[in-house]
Design an enzyme around this catalytic site. Sequence first.
Site, PDB file in Angstrom:
ATOM      1  N   TYR A 175     100.401  34.004  22.503  1.00 48.28           N
ATOM      2  CA  TYR A 175      99.977  35.494  22.450  1.00 48.28           C
ATOM      3  C   TYR A 175     101.092  36.246  21.525  1.00 48.28           C
ATOM      4  O   TYR A 175     100.821  37.061  21.016  1.00 48.28           O
ATOM      5  CB  TYR A 175     100.129  35.856  23.800  1.00 48.28           C
ATOM      6  CG  TYR A 175      99.460  37.114  24.248  1.00 48.28           C
ATOM      7  CD1 TYR A 175      98.051  37.433  24.491  1.00 48.28           C
ATOM      8  CD2 TYR A 175     100.244  38.189  23.975  1.00 48.28           C
ATOM      9  CE1 TYR A 175      97.635  38.725  24.664  1.00 48.28           C
ATOM     10  CE2 TYR A 175      99.867  39.562  24.237  1.00 48.28           C
ATOM     11  CZ  TYR A 175      98.660  39.776  24.572  1.00 48.28           C
ATOM     12  OH  TYR A 175      98.031  40.856  24.873  1.00 48.28           O
TER      13      TYR A 175
ATOM     14  N   PHE B 106      87.492  55.591   0.632  1.00 44.71           N
ATOM     15  CA  PHE B 106      86.159  54.675   1.206  1.00 44.71           C
ATOM     16  C   PHE B 106      85.465  55.162   2.350  1.00 44.71           C
ATOM     17  O   PHE B 106      86.092  56.019   3.031  1.00 44.71           O
ATOM     18  CB  PHE B 106      86.856  53.281   1.431  1.00 44.71           C
ATOM     19  CG  PHE B 106      85.539  52.235   1.637  1.00 44.71           C
ATOM     20  CD1 PHE B 106      84.872  51.783   0.980  1.00 44.71           C
ATOM     21  CD2 PHE B 106      85.477  51.812   3.051  1.00 44.71           C
ATOM     22  CE1 PHE B 106      83.736  50.923   1.242  1.00 44.71           C
ATOM     23  CE2 PHE B 106      84.784  50.791   3.402  1.00 44.71           C
ATOM     24  CZ  PHE B 106      83.700  50.228   2.509  1.00 44.71           C
ATOM     25  N   ASP B 107      84.181  54.796   2.538  1.00 47.10           N
ATOM     26  CA  ASP B 107      83.393  55.596   3.584  1.00 47.10           C
ATOM     27  C   ASP B 107      84.072  55.401   4.898  1.00 47.10           C
ATOM     28  O   ASP B 107      83.985  56.326   5.626  1.00 47.10           O
ATOM     29  CB  ASP B 107      82.112  54.644   3.839  1.00 47.10           C
ATOM     30  CG  ASP B 107      81.437  54.510   2.347  1.00 47.10           C
ATOM     31  OD1 ASP B 107      82.221  54.247   1.382  1.00 47.10           O
ATOM     32  OD2 ASP B 107      80.042  54.351   2.148  1.00 47.10           O
TER      33      ASP B 107
ATOM     34  N   ASP C  50      95.423  52.059   0.039  1.00 50.10           N
ATOM     35  CA  ASP C  50      94.303  51.420   0.678  1.00 50.10           C
ATOM     36  C   ASP C  50      94.443  50.278  -0.359  1.00 50.10           C
ATOM     37  O   ASP C  50      93.761  50.176  -1.434  1.00 50.10           O
ATOM     38  CB  ASP C  50      92.946  52.088   0.619  1.00 50.10           C
ATOM     39  CG  ASP C  50      91.860  51.379   1.201  1.00 50.10           C
ATOM     40  OD1 ASP C  50      91.944  50.117   0.997  1.00 50.10           O
ATOM     41  OD2 ASP C  50      90.723  52.072   1.707  1.00 50.10           O
TER      42      ASP C  50
ATOM     43  N   ALA D  20      92.876  47.195  -0.364  1.00 49.33           N
ATOM     44  CA  ALA D  20      91.939  45.991  -0.246  1.00 49.33           C
ATOM     45  C   ALA D  20      91.639  45.165  -1.288  1.00 49.33           C
ATOM     46  O   ALA D  20      91.602  43.858  -1.295  1.00 49.33           O
ATOM     47  CB  ALA D  20      90.313  46.540   0.254  1.00 49.33           C
TER      48      ALA D  20
ATOM     49  N   LYS E 180      88.782  41.376   1.302  1.00 48.00           N
ATOM     50  CA  LYS E 180      88.561  41.367  -0.068  1.00 48.00           C
ATOM     51  C   LYS E 180      89.893  40.478  -0.539  1.00 48.00           C
ATOM     52  O   LYS E 180      89.658  39.092  -0.499  1.00 48.00           O
ATOM     53  CB  LYS E 180      88.608  42.530  -0.706  1.00 48.00           C
ATOM     54  CG  LYS E 180      87.377  43.431  -0.209  1.00 48.00           C
ATOM     55  CD  LYS E 180      87.282  44.054   1.236  1.00 48.00           C
ATOM     56  CE  LYS E 180      86.139  44.982   1.274  1.00 48.00           C
ATOM     57  NZ  LYS E 180      86.559  46.080   2.439  1.00 48.00           N
TER      58      LYS E 180
ATOM     59  N   HIS F 149      69.338  53.659   5.328  1.00 54.17           N
ATOM     60  CA  HIS F 149      69.262  52.501   4.343  1.00 54.17           C
ATOM     61  C   HIS F 149      69.567  51.178   5.159  1.00 54.17           C
ATOM     62  O   HIS F 149      68.904  50.289   4.505  1.00 54.17           O
ATOM     63  CB  HIS F 149      70.085  52.830   3.225  1.00 54.17           C
ATOM     64  CG  HIS F 149      71.609  52.772   3.660  1.00 54.17           C
ATOM     65  ND1 HIS F 149      72.315  53.777   4.211  1.00 54.17           N
ATOM     66  CD2 HIS F 149      72.625  51.633   3.216  1.00 54.17           C
ATOM     67  CE1 HIS F 149      73.479  53.386   4.443  1.00 54.17           C
ATOM     68  NE2 HIS F 149      73.890  52.385   3.842  1.00 54.17           N
TER      69      HIS F 149
HETATM   70  C1  LIG Z   1      86.153  47.302   2.790  1.00 53.56           C
HETATM   71  C2  LIG Z   1      87.025  48.394   2.715  1.00 53.56           C
HETATM   72  C3  LIG Z   1      87.692  49.037   3.609  1.00 53.56           C
HETATM   73  C4  LIG Z   1      87.184  48.860   5.134  1.00 53.56           C
HETATM   74  O1  LIG Z   1      87.624  47.586   5.633  1.00 53.56           O
HETATM   75  P1  LIG Z   1      86.888  46.666   6.580  1.00 53.56           P
HETATM   76  O2  LIG Z   1      87.573  45.370   6.627  1.00 53.56           O
HETATM   77  O3  LIG Z   1      85.227  46.606   6.145  1.00 53.56           O
HETATM   78  O4  LIG Z   1      86.750  47.143   8.021  1.00 53.56           O
HETATM   79  C5  LIG Z   1      88.527  50.052   3.283  1.00 53.56           C
HETATM   80  N1  LIG Z   1      88.667  50.415   2.349  1.00 53.56           N
HETATM   81  C6  LIG Z   1      88.075  49.770   0.989  1.00 53.56           C
HETATM   82  C7  LIG Z   1      88.661  49.989  -0.241  1.00 53.56           C
HETATM   83  C8  LIG Z   1      87.356  48.737   1.302  1.00 53.56           C
HETATM   84  O5  LIG Z   1      86.725  48.279   0.082  1.00 53.56           O
END
Ligand SMILES: *Cc1c(COP(=O)(O)O)cnc(C)c1O
Length: 460
Positions: free
Chosen positions: A74, A126-127, A217, A219, A260, A452
Amino acid sequence: MRPRDEYAEPYRIKVVEPLRQRTREEREELITQAGYNLFSLRAEDVYIDLLTDSGTSAMSDNQWAGIMLGDESYAGSKSFYHLEESVREIMGFRHVVPTHQGRAAEHILMTMLVKPSDRVLGNMHFDTTEGHILLKRATPVNLVIEEGYEPSILHPFKGNIDLFRLEEELDTYGPEKIPFVLITVTCNNNGGQPVSMANIRAVREIASRYGVPVFFDAARFAENAFFIKEREPGYADKPVAEIVREMFSYGDGCTMSSKKDGLVNIGGLLAFNSEGYYRQAVQWGIVYEGFATYGGQAGRDLEALSRGLREVVDEYYLENRIGQVDYLARRLLDLGIPIIEPPGGHGVYLDARRFLPHIPQEHFPAQTLAAELYIEGGIRGVELGTNAFAHRDEKTGEIAYPRLELVRLAIPRRVYTDRHMDQVARALAGIARRKDSLHGLRMVYEAPVLRHFTSRFERL
Ligand SMILES: *Cc1c(COP(=O)(O)O)cnc(C)c1O
Protein backbone atom coordinates in the site's frame (compact mmCIF):
# COMPACT_ATOMS: atom_id res chain seq x y z
CA MET A 1 17.84 9.06 -40.31
CA ARG A 2 17.15 5.98 -42.39
CA PRO A 3 14.82 6.12 -45.41
CA ARG A 4 11.36 4.87 -44.47
CA ASP A 5 11.51 1.73 -46.58
CA GLU A 6 14.87 0.48 -45.35
CA TYR A 7 13.94 -1.08 -42.02
CA ALA A 8 11.35 -3.40 -40.48
CA GLU A 9 9.71 -3.66 -37.07
CA PRO A 10 12.39 -3.56 -34.32
CA TYR A 11 10.83 -6.50 -32.47
CA ARG A 12 9.73 -10.02 -33.11
CA ILE A 13 6.47 -11.54 -31.98
CA LYS A 14 6.42 -13.86 -28.97
CA VAL A 15 2.69 -14.04 -28.21
CA VAL A 16 -0.09 -13.76 -30.77
CA GLU A 17 -3.72 -12.82 -30.36
CA PRO A 18 -5.77 -14.43 -33.12
CA LEU A 19 -7.95 -12.16 -35.22
CA ARG A 20 -10.96 -13.34 -37.13
CA GLN A 21 -12.36 -11.73 -40.21
CA ARG A 22 -16.15 -12.14 -40.46
CA THR A 23 -17.54 -12.73 -43.92
CA ARG A 24 -18.83 -9.79 -45.86
CA GLU A 25 -22.43 -10.97 -45.33
CA GLU A 26 -21.84 -11.21 -41.57
CA ARG A 27 -20.33 -7.73 -41.51
CA GLU A 28 -23.30 -6.28 -43.40
CA GLU A 29 -25.61 -7.89 -40.87
CA LEU A 30 -23.54 -6.82 -37.83
CA ILE A 31 -23.24 -3.17 -38.87
CA THR A 32 -26.97 -2.99 -39.63
CA GLN A 33 -27.72 -4.39 -36.16
CA ALA A 34 -25.28 -1.84 -34.71
CA GLY A 35 -27.28 0.97 -36.36
CA TYR A 36 -24.23 1.84 -38.52
CA ASN A 37 -22.46 3.02 -35.36
CA LEU A 38 -18.98 1.56 -34.91
CA PHE A 39 -19.07 2.03 -31.12
CA SER A 40 -21.88 -0.52 -30.94
CA LEU A 41 -19.89 -3.33 -32.54
CA ARG A 42 -18.35 -6.05 -30.42
CA ALA A 43 -14.57 -5.82 -30.63
CA GLU A 44 -14.33 -9.49 -31.56
CA ASP A 45 -16.28 -8.76 -34.74
CA VAL A 46 -13.61 -6.25 -35.81
CA TYR A 47 -10.62 -7.43 -37.83
CA ILE A 48 -8.37 -4.34 -37.57
CA ASP A 49 -9.38 -2.01 -34.74
CA LEU A 50 -8.24 1.57 -35.32
CA LEU A 51 -10.81 3.17 -33.01
CA THR A 52 -8.10 4.62 -30.77
CA ASP A 53 -4.42 4.47 -29.87
CA SER A 54 -5.34 4.94 -26.19
CA GLY A 55 -4.75 1.98 -23.89
CA THR A 56 -4.35 -0.32 -26.88
CA SER A 57 -0.54 -0.71 -26.96
CA ALA A 58 1.19 -4.07 -26.90
CA MET A 59 3.54 -4.41 -23.94
CA SER A 60 7.03 -5.84 -24.29
CA ASP A 61 8.30 -9.05 -22.68
CA ASN A 62 10.19 -6.80 -20.29
CA GLN A 63 6.98 -5.03 -19.26
CA TRP A 64 5.15 -8.34 -18.81
CA ALA A 65 8.01 -9.54 -16.63
CA GLY A 66 7.54 -6.34 -14.61
CA ILE A 67 3.88 -7.24 -14.11
CA MET A 68 4.97 -10.35 -12.17
CA LEU A 69 7.49 -8.32 -10.17
CA GLY A 70 4.99 -5.60 -9.25
CA ASP A 71 5.08 -4.69 -5.57
CA GLU A 72 1.52 -4.41 -4.24
CA SER A 73 2.43 -2.75 -0.95
CA TYR A 74 0.00 0.00 0.00
CA ALA A 75 2.74 2.43 0.96
CA GLY A 76 6.30 2.69 -0.31
CA SER A 77 5.94 0.13 -3.09
CA LYS A 78 9.19 -0.72 -4.87
CA SER A 79 7.34 -0.28 -8.16
CA PHE A 80 6.50 3.32 -7.27
CA TYR A 81 10.19 4.05 -6.75
CA HIS A 82 11.00 2.45 -10.09
CA LEU A 83 8.45 4.76 -11.71
CA GLU A 84 9.93 7.75 -9.91
CA GLU A 85 13.39 6.82 -11.22
CA SER A 86 12.07 6.55 -14.78
CA VAL A 87 10.30 9.90 -14.58
CA ARG A 88 13.43 11.54 -13.19
CA GLU A 89 15.72 10.03 -15.82
CA ILE A 90 13.49 10.22 -18.89
CA MET A 91 11.42 13.35 -18.26
CA GLY A 92 13.67 15.15 -15.82
CA PHE A 93 10.91 15.97 -13.30
CA ARG A 94 11.75 15.32 -9.66
CA HIS A 95 8.37 14.35 -8.24
CA VAL A 96 5.66 12.05 -9.56
CA VAL A 97 2.06 11.45 -8.46
CA PRO A 98 0.43 8.40 -10.09
CA THR A 99 -3.25 8.58 -11.12
CA HIS A 100 -5.66 6.09 -12.67
CA GLN A 101 -5.82 7.93 -16.03
CA GLY A 102 -4.73 11.15 -17.69
CA ARG A 103 -8.02 12.87 -16.93
CA ALA A 104 -7.55 12.19 -13.21
CA ALA A 105 -4.20 14.00 -13.38
CA GLU A 106 -6.00 16.91 -15.08
CA HIS A 107 -8.64 16.89 -12.36
CA ILE A 108 -5.94 17.28 -9.71
CA LEU A 109 -3.99 19.99 -11.57
CA MET A 110 -7.14 22.05 -12.18
CA THR A 111 -8.25 21.61 -8.57
CA MET A 112 -4.84 22.84 -7.39
CA LEU A 113 -4.49 25.88 -9.61
CA VAL A 114 -7.65 26.98 -11.43
CA LYS A 115 -10.23 29.41 -9.98
CA PRO A 116 -13.58 30.52 -11.41
CA SER A 117 -13.24 33.02 -14.30
CA ASP A 118 -9.57 32.09 -14.89
CA ARG A 119 -8.28 31.57 -18.41
CA VAL A 120 -6.22 28.45 -19.09
CA LEU A 121 -4.07 28.96 -22.18
CA GLY A 122 -2.81 26.20 -24.44
CA ASN A 123 -2.28 25.17 -28.05
CA MET A 124 -5.47 23.05 -28.18
CA HIS A 125 -6.85 21.55 -24.99
CA PHE A 126 -7.89 17.91 -25.25
CA ASP A 127 -11.63 17.21 -24.64
CA THR A 128 -11.22 15.98 -21.06
CA THR A 129 -8.85 18.86 -20.26
CA GLU A 130 -11.38 21.33 -21.56
CA GLY A 131 -14.05 19.57 -19.49
CA HIS A 132 -12.03 19.91 -16.29
CA ILE A 133 -11.31 23.60 -16.97
CA LEU A 134 -15.02 24.25 -17.55
CA LEU A 135 -15.92 22.36 -14.37
CA LYS A 136 -13.81 24.91 -12.48
CA ARG A 137 -15.92 27.61 -14.20
CA ALA A 138 -12.83 28.83 -16.01
CA THR A 139 -12.30 29.39 -19.75
CA PRO A 140 -10.13 27.11 -21.91
CA VAL A 141 -8.30 29.23 -24.50
CA ASN A 142 -6.84 27.57 -27.60
CA LEU A 143 -3.98 29.48 -29.19
CA VAL A 144 -2.72 27.09 -31.86
CA ILE A 145 -1.34 28.79 -35.01
CA GLU A 146 -3.79 29.32 -37.89
CA GLU A 147 -2.07 26.60 -39.94
CA GLY A 148 -3.08 24.15 -37.23
CA TYR A 149 -6.71 24.48 -38.33
CA GLU A 150 -5.98 24.14 -42.06
CA PRO A 151 -6.04 20.49 -43.19
CA SER A 152 -4.42 21.15 -46.57
CA ILE A 153 -1.51 23.33 -45.44
CA LEU A 154 1.82 21.57 -45.10
CA HIS A 155 3.59 22.90 -42.02
CA PRO A 156 6.09 20.90 -39.96
CA PHE A 157 4.74 21.98 -36.54
CA LYS A 158 1.00 22.49 -36.74
CA GLY A 159 0.73 22.13 -32.95
CA ASN A 160 2.66 25.36 -32.28
CA ILE A 161 1.24 28.12 -30.12
CA ASP A 162 0.65 31.51 -31.76
CA LEU A 163 3.16 33.54 -29.74
CA PHE A 164 1.60 36.86 -30.62
CA ARG A 165 -1.78 35.80 -29.28
CA LEU A 166 -0.11 34.25 -26.22
CA GLU A 167 1.54 37.54 -25.37
CA GLU A 168 -1.70 39.41 -26.02
CA GLU A 169 -3.58 37.14 -23.58
CA LEU A 170 -0.88 37.48 -20.93
CA ASP A 171 -0.82 41.23 -21.42
CA THR A 172 -4.58 41.59 -21.15
CA TYR A 173 -5.28 39.19 -18.28
CA GLY A 174 -1.97 38.75 -16.45
CA PRO A 175 -1.02 36.14 -13.88
CA GLU A 176 -4.05 36.96 -11.71
CA LYS A 177 -6.36 35.39 -14.31
CA ILE A 178 -3.96 33.02 -16.05
CA PRO A 179 -2.87 30.19 -13.73
CA PHE A 180 -0.64 28.48 -16.32
CA VAL A 181 -0.01 27.65 -19.97
CA LEU A 182 -0.56 24.02 -20.97
CA ILE A 183 1.31 22.72 -24.04
CA THR A 184 -0.19 19.51 -25.41
CA VAL A 185 2.45 17.35 -27.13
CA THR A 186 1.63 16.19 -29.66
CA CYS A 187 -1.51 18.25 -30.28
CA ASN A 188 -4.15 15.52 -30.25
CA ASN A 189 -7.17 17.54 -31.33
CA ASN A 190 -5.78 18.53 -34.70
CA GLY A 191 -4.47 15.08 -35.50
CA GLY A 192 -1.34 14.53 -33.41
CA GLN A 193 0.55 17.50 -34.85
CA PRO A 194 3.88 18.30 -33.16
CA VAL A 195 5.11 21.40 -31.33
CA SER A 196 8.63 22.62 -32.16
CA MET A 197 11.37 23.10 -29.58
CA ALA A 198 11.72 26.72 -30.66
CA ASN A 199 8.04 27.27 -29.93
CA ILE A 200 8.21 25.54 -26.53
CA ARG A 201 11.27 27.60 -25.61
CA ALA A 202 9.57 30.83 -26.68
CA VAL A 203 6.38 29.98 -24.76
CA ARG A 204 8.51 29.44 -21.66
CA GLU A 205 10.33 32.73 -22.14
CA ILE A 206 7.15 34.74 -22.64
CA ALA A 207 5.24 33.05 -19.80
CA SER A 208 8.18 33.55 -17.41
CA ARG A 209 8.22 37.26 -18.15
CA TYR A 210 4.67 37.36 -16.76
CA GLY A 211 5.42 34.99 -13.89
CA VAL A 212 3.10 32.31 -15.31
CA PRO A 213 4.12 28.63 -15.06
CA VAL A 214 4.17 26.23 -18.02
CA PHE A 215 2.91 22.66 -17.92
CA PHE A 216 2.78 19.92 -20.52
CA ASP A 217 -0.01 17.56 -21.40
CA ALA A 218 2.58 14.90 -22.16
CA ALA A 219 0.45 12.02 -23.50
CA ARG A 220 2.58 11.70 -26.68
CA PHE A 221 5.82 13.34 -25.59
CA ALA A 222 8.12 10.82 -27.29
CA GLU A 223 6.32 11.09 -30.63
CA ASN A 224 6.68 14.88 -30.38
CA ALA A 225 10.40 14.57 -29.67
CA PHE A 226 10.86 12.31 -32.68
CA PHE A 227 9.21 14.88 -34.96
CA ILE A 228 11.58 17.53 -33.57
CA LYS A 229 14.51 15.28 -34.43
CA GLU A 230 13.19 14.71 -37.95
CA ARG A 231 12.01 18.19 -38.78
CA GLU A 232 13.67 20.88 -36.68
CA PRO A 233 17.04 22.29 -37.75
CA GLY A 234 19.80 21.44 -35.29
CA TYR A 235 18.20 18.32 -33.82
CA ALA A 236 18.92 15.62 -36.42
CA ASP A 237 21.98 14.36 -34.54
CA LYS A 238 20.61 14.70 -31.00
CA PRO A 239 19.38 11.53 -29.30
CA VAL A 240 15.61 11.54 -28.70
CA ALA A 241 16.23 11.05 -24.98
CA GLU A 242 18.13 14.33 -24.93
CA ILE A 243 15.39 16.10 -26.91
CA VAL A 244 12.80 14.86 -24.40
CA ARG A 245 14.84 16.22 -21.53
CA GLU A 246 15.23 19.58 -23.23
CA MET A 247 11.48 19.80 -23.97
CA PHE A 248 10.53 19.16 -20.37
CA SER A 249 13.27 21.47 -19.07
CA TYR A 250 11.05 24.36 -20.23
CA GLY A 251 8.14 23.20 -18.07
CA ASP A 252 7.24 23.24 -14.39
CA GLY A 253 5.58 19.87 -14.64
CA CYS A 254 3.13 17.79 -16.62
CA THR A 255 -0.02 15.75 -16.67
CA MET A 256 0.13 12.55 -18.65
CA SER A 257 -2.14 9.79 -19.85
CA SER A 258 0.07 6.70 -19.70
CA LYS A 259 -2.29 4.99 -22.15
CA LYS A 260 -0.39 6.52 -25.07
CA ASP A 261 3.37 6.97 -24.81
CA GLY A 262 3.49 5.12 -21.49
CA LEU A 263 3.04 1.95 -23.60
CA VAL A 264 0.60 0.53 -21.05
CA ASN A 265 -3.13 -0.15 -21.08
CA ILE A 266 -4.22 2.07 -18.18
CA GLY A 267 -2.82 4.81 -15.96
CA GLY A 268 -1.72 8.40 -15.72
CA LEU A 269 0.52 10.67 -13.74
CA LEU A 270 1.42 14.17 -12.65
CA ALA A 271 5.04 15.24 -12.42
CA PHE A 272 6.61 18.39 -11.02
CA ASN A 273 9.91 19.99 -10.25
CA SER A 274 8.79 21.91 -7.22
CA GLU A 275 8.13 20.33 -3.89
CA GLY A 276 5.29 22.80 -3.31
CA TYR A 277 3.29 21.63 -6.32
CA TYR A 278 4.03 18.04 -5.41
CA ARG A 279 2.68 18.43 -1.88
CA GLN A 280 -0.50 20.05 -3.15
CA ALA A 281 -1.01 17.34 -5.77
CA VAL A 282 -0.50 14.53 -3.27
CA GLN A 283 -3.06 16.06 -0.96
CA TRP A 284 -5.74 15.98 -3.68
CA GLY A 285 -4.42 12.71 -5.05
CA ILE A 286 -5.02 10.99 -1.74
CA VAL A 287 -8.71 11.88 -1.68
CA TYR A 288 -9.43 11.32 -5.34
CA GLU A 289 -7.01 8.58 -6.39
CA GLY A 290 -5.27 6.80 -3.53
CA PHE A 291 -2.14 7.05 -1.44
CA ALA A 292 0.86 8.90 -2.90
CA THR A 293 2.73 5.75 -3.92
CA TYR A 294 -0.02 4.04 -5.92
CA GLY A 295 -2.64 6.63 -6.98
CA GLY A 296 -5.38 4.38 -8.31
CA GLN A 297 -3.05 1.86 -9.91
CA ALA A 298 -1.82 -1.58 -8.97
CA GLY A 299 1.88 -1.88 -8.19
CA ARG A 300 2.23 -4.07 -11.28
CA ASP A 301 0.80 -1.27 -13.44
CA LEU A 302 3.39 1.15 -12.08
CA GLU A 303 6.12 -1.38 -12.79
CA ALA A 304 5.00 -1.81 -16.41
CA LEU A 305 4.78 1.96 -16.84
CA SER A 306 8.25 2.54 -15.40
CA ARG A 307 9.56 0.21 -18.13
CA GLY A 308 7.30 1.60 -20.86
CA LEU A 309 8.63 5.13 -20.34
CA ARG A 310 12.14 3.86 -21.06
CA GLU A 311 11.11 1.85 -24.11
CA VAL A 312 9.14 4.66 -25.74
CA VAL A 313 12.19 6.90 -26.22
CA ASP A 314 14.03 4.15 -28.12
CA GLU A 315 14.70 5.59 -31.57
CA TYR A 316 14.24 2.33 -33.43
CA TYR A 317 10.84 2.00 -31.82
CA LEU A 318 9.90 5.59 -32.71
CA GLU A 319 11.18 5.45 -36.28
CA ASN A 320 8.97 2.40 -36.80
CA ARG A 321 6.01 3.90 -34.94
CA ILE A 322 5.94 7.22 -36.79
CA GLY A 323 7.06 5.37 -39.92
CA GLN A 324 4.04 3.04 -39.82
CA VAL A 325 1.59 5.94 -39.65
CA ASP A 326 3.48 7.56 -42.51
CA TYR A 327 3.47 4.28 -44.46
CA LEU A 328 -0.33 4.06 -44.31
CA ALA A 329 -0.62 7.74 -45.28
CA ARG A 330 1.62 7.25 -48.33
CA ARG A 331 -0.26 4.12 -49.44
CA LEU A 332 -3.52 6.06 -49.31
CA LEU A 333 -2.11 9.08 -51.15
CA ASP A 334 -0.79 6.74 -53.87
CA LEU A 335 -4.33 5.44 -54.29
CA GLY A 336 -5.74 8.96 -54.50
CA ILE A 337 -7.58 8.63 -51.17
CA PRO A 338 -7.86 12.12 -49.63
CA ILE A 339 -6.30 12.47 -46.17
CA ILE A 340 -5.17 15.29 -43.91
CA GLU A 341 -1.56 16.22 -44.55
CA PRO A 342 0.95 15.90 -43.18
CA PRO A 343 -0.18 12.91 -41.07
CA GLY A 344 0.42 13.35 -37.34
CA GLY A 345 2.05 10.92 -34.94
CA HIS A 346 -0.74 8.53 -34.04
CA GLY A 347 -3.09 8.16 -36.95
CA VAL A 348 -4.31 8.99 -40.41
CA TYR A 349 -7.41 11.12 -40.95
CA LEU A 350 -9.55 10.42 -44.02
CA ASP A 351 -11.22 13.48 -45.54
CA ALA A 352 -14.74 12.21 -46.23
CA ARG A 353 -15.92 15.44 -47.85
CA ARG A 354 -13.39 15.09 -50.61
CA PHE A 355 -13.74 11.29 -50.76
CA LEU A 356 -17.56 11.31 -51.01
CA PRO A 357 -18.29 14.78 -52.43
CA HIS A 358 -21.76 13.73 -53.62
CA ILE A 359 -23.00 13.04 -50.06
CA PRO A 360 -24.18 16.25 -48.35
CA GLN A 361 -23.30 16.82 -44.70
CA GLU A 362 -26.87 16.17 -43.54
CA HIS A 363 -26.40 12.61 -44.81
CA PHE A 364 -23.27 11.99 -42.70
CA PRO A 365 -20.47 11.41 -45.25
CA ALA A 366 -17.85 10.54 -42.60
CA GLN A 367 -20.16 8.18 -40.72
CA THR A 368 -21.01 6.58 -44.07
CA LEU A 369 -17.34 6.10 -44.87
CA ALA A 370 -16.62 4.65 -41.41
CA ALA A 371 -19.48 2.14 -41.77
CA GLU A 372 -18.39 1.18 -45.30
CA LEU A 373 -14.83 0.62 -44.11
CA TYR A 374 -16.16 -1.96 -41.69
CA ILE A 375 -18.27 -3.62 -44.37
CA GLU A 376 -15.43 -3.63 -46.89
CA GLY A 377 -12.55 -4.73 -44.64
CA GLY A 378 -13.74 -5.36 -41.08
CA ILE A 379 -11.84 -2.21 -40.10
CA ARG A 380 -13.04 0.13 -37.34
CA GLY A 381 -12.17 3.83 -37.36
CA VAL A 382 -14.00 6.67 -35.67
CA GLU A 383 -16.15 9.40 -37.18
CA LEU A 384 -15.16 12.98 -36.43
CA GLY A 385 -17.73 14.92 -38.41
CA THR A 386 -21.44 15.68 -38.34
CA ASN A 387 -22.29 12.81 -35.99
CA ALA A 388 -19.70 13.88 -33.41
CA PHE A 389 -19.76 17.67 -33.76
CA ALA A 390 -22.89 19.09 -35.43
CA HIS A 391 -25.19 20.90 -33.05
CA ARG A 392 -28.62 22.46 -33.23
CA ASP A 393 -28.99 26.13 -32.39
CA GLU A 394 -31.47 26.24 -29.50
CA LYS A 395 -33.16 29.43 -30.67
CA THR A 396 -33.34 29.04 -34.45
CA GLY A 397 -33.44 25.24 -34.54
CA GLU A 398 -30.86 25.36 -37.33
CA ILE A 399 -28.06 22.81 -37.46
CA ALA A 400 -24.49 24.09 -37.42
CA TYR A 401 -22.31 21.65 -39.33
CA PRO A 402 -18.61 21.15 -38.55
CA ARG A 403 -16.06 22.34 -41.09
CA LEU A 404 -14.49 18.92 -41.45
CA GLU A 405 -15.88 15.45 -42.10
CA LEU A 406 -13.15 13.08 -40.97
CA VAL A 407 -12.67 9.42 -40.19
CA ARG A 408 -9.73 8.89 -37.87
CA LEU A 409 -7.72 5.71 -38.23
CA ALA A 410 -5.71 5.68 -34.99
CA ILE A 411 -2.83 3.22 -34.98
CA PRO A 412 -2.22 1.28 -31.74
CA ARG A 413 1.44 1.02 -30.76
CA ARG A 414 3.34 -2.19 -31.65
CA VAL A 415 0.05 -4.01 -32.38
CA TYR A 416 -0.40 -4.28 -36.15
CA THR A 417 2.09 -4.91 -38.93
CA ASP A 418 2.46 -3.01 -42.16
CA ARG A 419 0.57 -5.89 -43.82
CA HIS A 420 -2.45 -4.83 -41.78
CA MET A 421 -1.92 -1.30 -43.08
CA ASP A 422 -1.93 -2.70 -46.65
CA GLN A 423 -5.26 -4.31 -45.84
CA VAL A 424 -6.66 -0.95 -44.75
CA ALA A 425 -5.47 0.62 -47.99
CA ARG A 426 -6.99 -2.21 -50.02
CA ALA A 427 -10.36 -1.81 -48.31
CA LEU A 428 -10.39 1.92 -49.02
CA ALA A 429 -9.48 1.26 -52.65
CA GLY A 430 -12.47 -1.10 -52.78
CA ILE A 431 -14.78 1.60 -51.44
CA ALA A 432 -13.35 4.12 -53.91
CA ARG A 433 -14.39 1.84 -56.79
CA ARG A 434 -18.03 1.75 -55.70
CA LYS A 435 -18.37 5.07 -53.97
CA ASP A 436 -20.89 6.51 -56.44
CA SER A 437 -23.38 3.89 -55.28
CA LEU A 438 -23.24 5.22 -51.67
CA HIS A 439 -25.98 7.62 -50.67
CA GLY A 440 -25.29 8.35 -47.02
CA LEU A 441 -27.17 7.68 -43.80
CA ARG A 442 -30.22 8.92 -41.96
CA MET A 443 -30.10 9.28 -38.15
CA VAL A 444 -32.92 7.39 -36.46
CA TYR A 445 -31.86 7.73 -32.80
CA GLU A 446 -29.92 10.43 -31.01
CA ALA A 447 -29.11 10.83 -27.31
CA PRO A 448 -29.34 14.33 -25.80
CA VAL A 449 -25.61 14.56 -24.97
CA LEU A 450 -22.52 13.04 -26.62
CA ARG A 451 -24.79 11.44 -29.16
CA HIS A 452 -22.06 9.98 -31.35
CA PHE A 453 -21.42 7.12 -28.94
CA THR A 454 -24.96 5.77 -29.15
CA SER A 455 -26.61 7.28 -32.25
CA ARG A 456 -28.27 4.89 -34.72
CA PHE A 457 -28.61 5.17 -38.47
CA GLU A 458 -30.26 3.65 -41.51
CA ARG A 459 -28.86 3.53 -44.99
CA LEU A 460 -30.36 5.89 -47.54
C1 LIG B 1 -6.01 10.66 -23.85
C2 LIG B 1 -5.65 12.03 -23.54
C3 LIG B 1 -5.98 12.62 -22.33
C4 LIG B 1 -6.84 11.93 -21.29
O1 LIG B 1 -6.25 10.77 -20.82
P1 LIG B 1 -7.07 9.49 -20.31
O2 LIG B 1 -6.00 8.56 -19.86
O3 LIG B 1 -7.86 8.99 -21.47
O4 LIG B 1 -7.93 9.94 -19.19
C5 LIG B 1 -5.54 13.90 -22.09
N1 LIG B 1 -4.84 14.59 -23.00
C6 LIG B 1 -4.50 14.06 -24.20
C7 LIG B 1 -3.71 14.86 -25.16
C8 LIG B 1 -4.90 12.78 -24.51
O5 LIG B 1 -4.60 12.27 -25.70
